[in-house]
Design an enzyme around this catalytic site. Structure first.
Site, PDB file in Angstrom:
ATOM      1  N   GLU B  50     -40.746  32.367  49.391  1.00 57.38           N
ATOM      2  CA  GLU B  50     -39.788  32.575  48.292  1.00 57.38           C
ATOM      3  C   GLU B  50     -40.471  32.935  46.974  1.00 57.38           C
ATOM      4  OE1 GLU B  50     -39.736  30.079  50.406  1.00 57.38           O
ATOM      5  OE2 GLU B  50     -37.726  29.886  51.269  1.00 57.38           O
ATOM      6  N   PHE B 112     -30.001  16.541  53.355  1.00 57.31           N
ATOM      7  CA  PHE B 112     -31.112  17.313  53.892  1.00 57.31           C
ATOM      8  C   PHE B 112     -31.296  18.597  53.075  1.00 57.31           C
ATOM      9  CE2 PHE B 112     -32.594  20.701  56.841  1.00 57.31           C
ATOM     10  CZ  PHE B 112     -33.895  20.236  56.989  1.00 57.31           C
ATOM     11  N   GLN B 113     -32.509  18.843  52.673  1.00 58.35           N
ATOM     12  CA  GLN B 113     -32.882  20.016  51.865  1.00 58.35           C
ATOM     13  C   GLN B 113     -32.106  20.095  50.546  1.00 58.35           C
ATOM     14  OE1 GLN B 113     -32.925  23.590  54.367  1.00 58.35           O
ATOM     15  NE2 GLN B 113     -35.074  23.180  54.822  1.00 58.35           N
ATOM     16  N   LYS B 162     -23.123  25.168  49.492  1.00 53.68           N
ATOM     17  CA  LYS B 162     -22.790  25.888  50.723  1.00 53.68           C
ATOM     18  C   LYS B 162     -21.290  26.151  50.850  1.00 53.68           C
ATOM     19  CE  LYS B 162     -23.274  25.686  55.742  1.00 53.68           C
ATOM     20  NZ  LYS B 162     -23.730  24.911  56.899  1.00 53.68           N
ATOM     21  N   MET B 473     -63.155  34.403  36.825  1.00 51.48           N
ATOM     22  CA  MET B 473     -62.886  33.987  35.450  1.00 51.48           C
ATOM     23  C   MET B 473     -63.199  32.510  35.248  1.00 51.48           C
ATOM     24  SD  MET B 473     -62.124  35.056  32.506  1.00 51.48           S
ATOM     25  CE  MET B 473     -61.135  36.544  32.352  1.00 51.48           C
TER      26      MET B 473
END
Lengths: 201, 564
Positions: B50, B112-113, B162, B473
């Site tokens: 993502e 969940f999630q 959802k 760097m």
């Protein structure tokens, strides 16, 4: 006392009118934390305009750039108006509830001091009295200081709330929500009568 | 018309002119993906992580000037976006981020999630929404696109449970937006008194300098307005890192970028000037050096769209609040014509004495040499996407940009790994242009999974990895400021040529200077993606440099000058 006077000289009273939406306090608090703004007190409640809450902030100009507080607050989408009213003629008050330990012997003394401060006795019990005192912070500080020798069992103070004196209304929402927007929100159930289900804050 | 929340979201995207977005499916966004095939006008690109979706949308916005869109599922999908959203926030990039969340009745119950993504993204978005009713979706999307792409631009997140995707509602897209608490600067007239005051300050200047930032590029017509403004009074133009491309780097008044690894002469001009004109920039510490010592004599004129930036880091003598093009179109006629010949000659003389863009005197292959060769081959017309670190600074220094929106680099946040997914977004925005992703061997390993997406999408992106086996760097700082105590900066890597081969991408390893030009030519001639693994010299640091916390006056040009 000298220290307190010096400090109050740098205190600013900032008003923010905010949309009364879930999460708005979280946004304000998150902004202050992130930018390291020190807030002396914060009071929130409904304003004269439905759907708008009024935040009264006290910020110490000695350790925080008040102009940045105003500008960063105004960047929040839910903040409709911000004004630093410190230099305007204002009425500012805070409320304190003080539960003072006392015996039958010295209860009268405590109540007498309260009367001098035009404070109200709101509860009397065996070993304590609870006094409600309203005024500016200095007055309330002075009262609390006088109660300390008796023993303060509990103390609750609100933040400062303030209004400008007279007809000046620098903290009023000038632009009302357009009718169709209000209608839309109402129809969409976005501002329902009953409370929203639990949301992020 | 009545339709499901998922259909409403897709209709909104179409009405906002979104034809591509990046995303990753998951449990709670399944009702949305279920409806996707019914809306073929909107193309969905399936990424491999993502974070890449957010970076791709970000780069797409930078290159196209449109709002970039990405989508993720709840919980880990949403939290994986956080780096990408912050990156867009720091660089003021317009983005609309859509996340799914658990069903409304499960919100706040640690389902969940579930992740409180509106809470998490509070400080890293311009605004965010949790939409609790399908009927709110249309209005919310209208507001979100408007907020993202107006005023000081930025990412806006919309979190959708959802069952809101499933819920049906009447769909009507509002024509206009009215938000009480949000009136972007450009919707109000520029204050003419501010313009006149600034013009007087500029007219009195003997040694004026323009510091042009990202705002010049983001403002419609900003680059043309800047050129006219600079030319009228012959004012030298320095850019910030993100301002690169705001003026063509072959313009006679262009003096390169300033700051920590900016041009020596640019830094000297900035501290020697008597009037500093900041245009669409925010006086960031990496550009300005130590604030307290930045040119205390100069008067500061500051043109910016964000009122909160005025006076944030410096006392401003003449602020002008507004969109860059709108302001400059009013300011240019107000200022007097001037030549500033002595001043320009002084900067030229510093440039001759301190040529910051020297090629290292070595037979070894160096990143500077490779970037110069890419510049020569592409004639400065390519889109250059970079990661963060030494290769980024060298790319900024040695590639000369003639156009805005061709330099795609993570400035404010400094996100390593930006180079791979951002190249996807850049190429999607301009399929007609050559896209070069100049990568470090460290950053490339952070997001290389997106090579699969690039192959899926048949994007002919050219990768040039500056492979020195070090986190360059960080090593530079350890060498200079931590007594050469090198800790965890030597980094191993896979054989990038074999890796590319595994993904079905053609690749070459280059070790010698003499092979660089032909390798670049081969990559350019190939009509698919191509990876060039340049094994460059291990040593080698970026110069000039302003040590962290130092003043621009302390710009050093070699390690010998660094005082620890």
């Amino acid at each position: 006392m000298a220290g307190r006077e010096a400090r109050s000289a740098t205190l600013h009273t900032v008003i923010a009118l905010v949309e009364d939406r879930p999460g708005v306090l979280n946004r304000v608090a998150s902004l202050f934390r992130r930018r390291g703004f020190n807030i002396e007190s914060l009071a929130v409640g409904h304003s004269e305009t439905p759907g708008i809450s009024r935040l009264t902030l006290v910020v110490d100009g000695a350790n925080t750039v008040v102009e940045q507080v105003e500008k960063q607050l105004f960047k929040l989408i839910d903040v409709v108006k911000v004004a630093d009213i410190t230099h305007l003629p204002i009425v500012a008050r805070e409320l304190a509830l003080v539960k003072v330990a006392c015996t039958i012997a010295n209860r009268a003394d405590v109540i007498q001091i309260a009367q001098v401060f035009r404070a109200d006795v709101v509860d009397v019990a065996d070993m304590s009295v609870t006094i409600q005192v309203a005024g500016d912070e200095d007055k309330n500080d002075a009262f609390i200081e006088l109660m300390e020798p008796y023993g303060i069992k509990e103390l609750a103070r609100t933040g400062r709330v303030a209004l400008t004196r007279g007809i000046a209304e620098p903290t009023k929402v000038e632009e009302d929500e357009p009718e169709e927007v209000r209608e839309f929100h109402a129809q969409a159930g976005r501002r329902p009568k009953k409370a929203l289900p639990f949301v992020s804050d | 018309m009545r339709m499901s929340g998922a259909d409403i979201v897709l209709e909104c995207l179409k009405l906002e002119g979104v034809d591509i977005f990046w995303g990753y499916p998951g449990g709670v966004v399944l009702p949305f993906y279920d409806r996707l095939p019914s809306h073929p006008e909107v193309k969905h690109v399936l990424v491999r992580h993502e974070q890449a979706a957010a970076h791709a949308a970000d780069a797409y916005a930078r290159v196209s000037g449109k709002v970039g869109v990405c989508l993720a599922t709840s919980g880990p999908g949403a939290t994986n976006l956080v780096t990408g959203i912050t990156n867009a926030m720091m660089d003021s990039v317009p983005m609309v981020v859509i996340t799914g969340n658990v069903t409304r009745t499960l919100l706040g119950r640690d389902g969940f999630q579930e992740a409180d993504i509106t809470g998490i993204t509070l400080p890293i978005t311009k605004h965010n929404y949790l939409v609790m009713h399908a009927a709110d979706l249309a209005y919310t999307f209208k507001e979100a696109f408007y907020i993202a792409n107006s005023g000081r631009k930025g990412p806006v997140l919309i979190d959708i449970p959802k069952d809101v995707f499933i819920e049906e509602a009447e769909f009507e897209y509002p024509d206009t937006v009215s938000i009480r608490g949000y009136k972007p600067t450009e919707s109000k007239a520029v204050d003419v008194a501010q313009v006149k005051r600034a013009a007087r300050v500029i007219d009195e200047a003997q040694k004026p300098v323009i510091l042009a930032g990202h705002g010049v590029i983001q403002s419609e017509g900003g680059t043309a307005a800047l050129r006219q403004f600079a030319e009228k009074a012959q004012i030298p133009v320095l850019t910030t890192l993100l301002g690169i491309g705001g003026i063509s780097e072959d313009h006679v008044l262009s003096y390169g970028f300033m700051g920590m690894h900016g041009m020596y002469w640019a830094n000297m001009a900035a501290v020697e000037a008597d009037v500093v004109i900041g245009v669409g920039m925010r006086f960031d510490d990496r550009a300005m050096g130590r604030f307290a010592d930045f040119n205390t004599k100069a008067k500061i004129v500051h043109i910016d769209i964000d009122p909160a930036e005025i006076g944030k880091n410096f006392v401003t003598h003449a602020p002008i609040l507004g969109d860059v093009a709108q302001v400059l179109d009013l300011l240019t006629p107000e200022i007097a014509q001037a030549t500033h010949g002595d001043w320009l000659r002084w900067i030229d003389s510093v440039r001759e004495e301190h040529p910051s863009l020297k090629m290292p005197d070595t037979t070894e292959l160096t990143p500077q040499f490779v970037i110069r060769e890419i510049f020569e081959a592409t004639k400065g017309e390519a889109i250059i996407v970079t990661g963060v670190g030494q290769h980024q600074m060298w790319a900024g220094q040695h590639y000369m940009f003639r156009h805005p929106r061709r330099w795609v680099s993570s400035g404010g946040l400094g996100t390593m790994g930006f180079e791979v997914p951002a190249a996807m977004g850049a190429q999607a925005a301009r399929p007609d242009l050559e896209v070069w992703s100049i990568a470090g061997d460290g950053g490339f390993q952070m997001t290389l999974q997106e090579l699969a997406t690039i192959v899926d999408q048949k994007q002919p992106i050219k990768f040039a990895i500056m492979n020195n086996g070090f986190l360059g760097m960080v090593r530079q700082w350890q060498e200079l400021f931590y007594r050469d105590n090198l800790v965890d900066v030597h980094i191993s890597q896979p054989d990038f040529v074999k890796l590319a081969d595994a993904y079905g991408i053609r690749a070459l390893r280059i070790d010698d200077k003499t092979d660089v030009a032909s390798a670049i030519a081969e990559a350019r001639a190939h009509d698919g993606p191509f990876l060039l693994d340049f094994h460059v010299q291990e040593a080698g640091n970026v110069w000039p440099m302003v040590p962290a916390g130092a003043s621009l006056l302390e710009t050093v040009e070699s390690a010998d000058e660094v005082k620890v």
